[in-house]
Scaffold this active site. Structure first.
Site, mmCIF file in Angstrom:
data_model
loop_
_atom_site.group_PDB
_atom_site.id
_atom_site.type_symbol
_atom_site.label_atom_id
_atom_site.label_comp_id
_atom_site.label_asym_id
_atom_site.label_seq_id
_atom_site.Cartn_x
_atom_site.Cartn_y
_atom_site.Cartn_z
ATOM 1 N N HIS A 1 -6.849 -0.211 -6.832
ATOM 2 C CA HIS A 1 -5.897 -1.624 -6.542
ATOM 3 C C HIS A 1 -5.227 -1.548 -5.156
ATOM 4 O O HIS A 1 -5.369 -0.491 -4.545
ATOM 5 C CB HIS A 1 -4.868 -1.897 -7.479
ATOM 6 C CG HIS A 1 -3.851 -1.022 -7.802
ATOM 7 N ND1 HIS A 1 -2.822 -1.130 -8.590
ATOM 8 C CD2 HIS A 1 -3.673 0.258 -7.215
ATOM 9 C CE1 HIS A 1 -1.727 -0.320 -8.599
ATOM 10 N NE2 HIS A 1 -2.132 0.460 -7.557
ATOM 11 N N GLU A 2 -5.164 -2.599 -4.452
ATOM 12 C CA GLU A 2 -4.489 -2.828 -3.269
ATOM 13 C C GLU A 2 -5.465 -2.109 -2.344
ATOM 14 O O GLU A 2 -5.297 -1.710 -0.925
ATOM 15 C CB GLU A 2 -3.244 -2.265 -3.148
ATOM 16 C CG GLU A 2 -2.128 -2.770 -3.818
ATOM 17 C CD GLU A 2 -1.690 -4.362 -3.784
ATOM 18 O OE1 GLU A 2 -2.185 -4.594 -2.494
ATOM 19 O OE2 GLU A 2 -1.138 -5.020 -4.386
ATOM 20 N N GLY A 3 -6.836 -2.346 -2.368
ATOM 21 C CA GLY A 3 -7.899 -2.023 -1.362
ATOM 22 C C GLY A 3 -8.255 -0.510 -2.051
ATOM 23 O O GLY A 3 -7.409 0.457 -2.119
ATOM 24 N N ARG B 1 0.693 -1.161 0.053
ATOM 25 C CA ARG B 1 0.141 -0.011 -0.080
ATOM 26 C C ARG B 1 0.878 1.027 0.064
ATOM 27 O O ARG B 1 0.461 2.170 -0.707
ATOM 28 C CB ARG B 1 -1.102 0.064 1.162
ATOM 29 C CG ARG B 1 -2.154 -0.949 0.972
ATOM 30 C CD ARG B 1 -2.995 -1.257 2.015
ATOM 31 N NE ARG B 1 -4.135 -1.993 1.635
ATOM 32 C CZ ARG B 1 -5.377 -2.401 2.302
ATOM 33 N NH1 ARG B 1 -5.431 -2.020 3.396
ATOM 34 N NH2 ARG B 1 -6.330 -3.377 1.898
#
Lengths: 604, 604
Positions: A446-448, A303
């Site tokens: 992306h990545e949450g 993140r």
């Protein structure tokens, strides 16, 4: 009209962050970084920035124009990527921050990330392969057994093979509890994996002979939900004998389709099928059913990496817009309308300077934020004192959703401003800002997604340990305020930031109480607004730190003075235009305003 | 998962605006609209919306995917556009709001624009040709002589030929004072035009046999600056004899290049050369040196049209996101994490509803704003009482920069949210939101950038006539507040809007005083923030009017009640989240905060 070469990042700014704001060389007092000095930092930075400008950036436009082709079941990437892939590995990107015992250079993450930012600003897609590869290797390094390490990790860190994260499934999206891929244990020790994954970045390509997918799947009989999900290393081609070796044979991993992404166009995003013929071997990483927790332990780094991607993408566009605004003549100053006088560069128009200063505030604020967060990661892993490690870990955990989101969301606005500064030319694909705008949009997904980061911040991070992380942050901010006061920074800024932090603390208590009463919906209703509020404050903290360092620089007569004056203008901008938004946002979160809470689907 | 057909606009919302908020049929009491009734409005609306959904929208994706080709000196558009062009003309789009004596239907602009919004939401590029054509015809209708009208206007209104606006030049951009194209008068009465233009939308194509360019150029010997710029009608092919007729011959108008736009990809944007061989005939429109004032008199309509483009583009994406959110299952409600229960549609997640409600507030607020502004245009042109016409003209002038900008700027944010609601799929060109996001970005640039609109609003519109327009707006807002109070709308909203309007009035006085003191830089420094502040207030006014009409609807038991409840939720959202931003913005404008004013180019 000659537009200067885009520097991607401002070298002076990177130097300022590392050596005047964050005092990165102090990290070298820690045993893990003992072999390093400012000189070794600068050597790595210099090699990355030179490569970024001279080799990688020229590949950006052709790679963006011709996305990977999918033919005969395999993906072929742009030929230019093959030329830059090996030199990037030779730069040491994969192992810059990794320990020497796996072949790494043990550089602080803060240095590795800023150096990486040049490369990302030059060509985000090219960096994507390496980011995924080093992350996959790191997962195996941390949780894998010796067989996995020798089979996969070593080759990944060497850049011989590449890695992917194969988490998302078509029917589940962000809901990892609903992962359906299966894994059946065999007597030989390996598992047979079967399932469909989607949005697998770098899932296939012709840059390396093999790809190691880290796949979330359920072992037959596992409990439902996230507590039944395990992690497997699943190579595209497996060695004939496990773990001894032998020649590489196909492992029943197939590309099911290509997603036509609007940006990051050098990095294919694929739908993948594992085990369609029942012959896909997967190797368990760590213990059964622990897959999600392994992924989450790796998530911080991923993140923060998204934050760096976003800051770098906004930075490249900002410098392009700045170069354009300095060179492009158009119109005349207010009150000087004589058409016989020459036109002035558009940077002379106040509103163009407003757009540039806003970009500067966002870009440099983002770079400071990701650097600060990376430094906490360094301390969390390597500080001498266990209490300091714990404190740094708390700050890292707290700052991660902000570091992931702020550069992505405000970076997108900044990228749009870079396009706007270019006027009609900005709307053309012959100029670069539109491409970076497309690239940037992925970072809020992306990545949450941003929504998930808000829930993570308010629902987990600020309440963990009885609010210990927020208290630690308050301590850090107080320290910065002290430094700023000593340096002679505008006292009003110090007061306003202090008051805003108190406001955030009170608000957090208020919301946490709703959670303790069991009203989780009420607590988390405005988590997006809470995330925005916290971001504004955290970036104001960064700008206060930069203002302090700028005042210190001016006081000691460092040069160029204009660099510090620019920093003070950008800090002033943030304190005058963004921080004043805090009270209204805090009031909104606190009020429990229920418009979208009570809105029913059929009312739209 | 089945996603419902996108309605582009909500029919019930259009009906609500025309018949419950704005009482559009009252316009039929005016002589100009006397032949019309609600039934004729609905007939036109119905034919446009049906065509938009059934014929035009299916062309959007193929046209976006294959931009016009430039070969052999000529531009060939997508073949599908040829199939829809004639039917669109037959709908009456070109002349809906024009007077009967030029073949028009004399519909109110407010009806024509809302009907047009369906078409724009379906395919913005296809509408572009017609918008430019009717605008060019209108310019000639208003300022041209009989020869020009019979040679060009009639054919343009009939859709036999199309029109363009050829204002911008490569070296001048938005600075029309620096137009360099030349026009030399000949003894035959026509002019020989020579010069380069850029960003000429629809500058060449194969949809019609001829194109009439409205070109800004300087007659030899004209004064410098904007007071020396004249307007010419310059056909791509001219009649052999002027004005009598004869066969069409080439008029020395060439395509110099194609600009690769990132959106509006069915409508070519061209660099054009006029008179490279010294044989480009132009025909003066109106008087010499008056070109800029003619263009400005037409600008209101063009800028409102941009607002409609923007609102329509945001609307299409909003409805796509709403359909997706209602259909796409993913995750579970907070506090109900049992993985054995089925996943819920993402609309059930508060943050997704937040993103949808924000889009609704922006989209429907924008549609109300453009409708209100169009209604003032109708009254300014056709009200019985000269004082009412003047008052409506003031309101029209005042609202135009806001109507041009708010839907473009906030619409872009709304379009980005529509993409975000789609998650990873939104980042793919297989889904439509990314295309509308690209389309939207032009609206903050063409017909005067956002920066220029801010200067127009604060530097011209609010101070014209001693602030008469702002006072008129205050009167309109007061009327709406009265209606809202009678209807039982939340009293706090009425008070907050009233207080914010007072704030705007005081701020404007304060800034105007700086201007009167001669400090124009100080007055206009925060014109972008002033425009944002005014936009928030004006849209709050629109939402108060809609809330009043919704309460009235609920009181009389109109159905569906949920429609009105949704309106009240969106109004609440605007009053709770956007209007509270007003005090900080006003304080910023008033403070004269000077960060970007004092920032020097070399400090960036």
């Amino acid at each position: 009209m000659t537009i200067p070469q885009n520097p991607l990042l401002n070298d002076r700014d990177v130097e300022f962050l590392l050596y005047e704001v964050l005092d990165a060389p102090r990290l070298c007092e820690l045993p893990y970084f003992a072999d390093h000095t400012r000189e070794t930092f600068d050597l790595y930075l210099q090699s990355c920035r030179r490569f970024a400008r001279e080799v990688l950036f020229p590949t950006y436009r052709p790679v963006d124009a011709s996305p990977p082709r999918f033919e005969g079941g395999a993906v072929a990437v742009h030929p230019t990527l093959k030329q830059v892939f090996q030199p990037m590995i030779e730069l040491g990107v994969l192992t810059a921050a990794r320990p020497a015992d796996v072949g790494g250079q043990q550089l602080p993450l803060v240095v590795a990330m800023l150096a990486g930012a040049y490369l990302m600003a030059a060509n985000l897609s090219a960096c994507g392969y390496l980011g995924l590869t080093t992350a996959a290797a790191h997962l195996i390094q941390t949780f894998g057994d010796e067989a996995l390490k020798s089979a996969f990790m070593t080759r990944l860190y060497a850049g011989e093979w590449t890695g992917t994260m194969a988490l998302t499934e078509p029917q589940a999206g962000s809901s990892l509890a609903d992962v359906q891929a299966r894994a059946e244990r065999t007597d030989a020790g390996h598992y047979l994996v079967r399932g469909s994954k989607i949005f697998i970045s770098g899932g296939d390509h012709d840059l390396a002979e093999n790809i190691v997918h880290l796949v979330l799947a359920r072992i037959d009989g596992a409990p439902p939900g996230i507590k039944g999900v395990s992690l497997f290393a699943v190579p595209k081609r497996r060695h004939e004998r496990w773990p001894e070796g032998g020649r590489l044979v196909p492992n029943d991993v197939e590309v099911a389709g290509v997603i036509h992404k609007i940006g990051w166009r050098g990095l294919p995003s694929l739908a993948m099928s594992f085990g369609e013929r029942g012959d896909c071997h997967g190797y368990l990483v760590g213990n059964p059913h622990q897959g999600i927790s392994y992924m989450f332990q790796m998530m911080n780094e991923a993140r923060i990496m998204v934050g760096v991607n976003a800051a770098a993408t906004a930075s490249a566009a900002y410098h392009e817009a700045l170069g354009y605004a300095l060179a492009r003549p158009q119109g005349r100053p207010l009150g000087s309308k004589d058409p016989r006088t020459p036109q002035v560069p558009i940077v002379e128009h106040a509103d163009v300077r407003r757009m540039l200063l806003r970009q500067k505030a966002i870009v440099e604020g983002s770079l400071a934020l990701v650097s600060t967060t990376a430094r906490y990661a360094d301390l969390a892993a390597h500080a001498a004192d266990p209490a300091e490690r714990e404190r740094a870990q708390r700050l890292l955990d707290l700052l991660t959703p902000i570091t992931k989101t702020f550069p992505a969301e405000k970076g997108f606005e900044s990228n749009a401003l870079a396009l706007q500064v270019h006027g009609g030319y900005g709307y053309s694909s012959e100029y670069l800002p539109e491409a970076w705008l497309r690239d940037q949009k992925l970072n809020s997904i992306h990545e949450g997604t941003t929504g998930i980061q808000g829930l993570d911040l308010l629902g987990r991070k600020v309440v963990a340990g009885g609010g210990a992380a927020l208290m630690a942050l308050g301590g850090e901010v107080e320290q910065t305020i002290g430094r700023a006061r000593r340096a002679g920074v505008e006292p009003a800024w110090c007061e306003r930031l202090g008051a805003s932090m108190s406001l955030l603390g009170e608000l957090t208590m208020h919301l946490a109480e709703a959670g303790l009463r069991g009203d989780v919906e009420r607590m988390l209703r405005h988590s997006a607004d809470y995330l925005e509020l916290a971001s504004i404050l955290v970036v104001a903290w960064q700008w206060l730190a930069m203002a302090a360092a700028a005042r210190e620089g001016l006081a000691r007569g460092a040069s160029p003075a204009g660099f510090y004056e620019g920093k003070l203008c950008a800090a002033q901008y943030w304190f005058s235009t963004e921080l004043p938004r805090a009270p209204a946002l805090a009031a909104l979160c606190r009020s429990g305003e229920d418009s979208y809470a009570r809105m029913r689907p059929e009312w739209f």
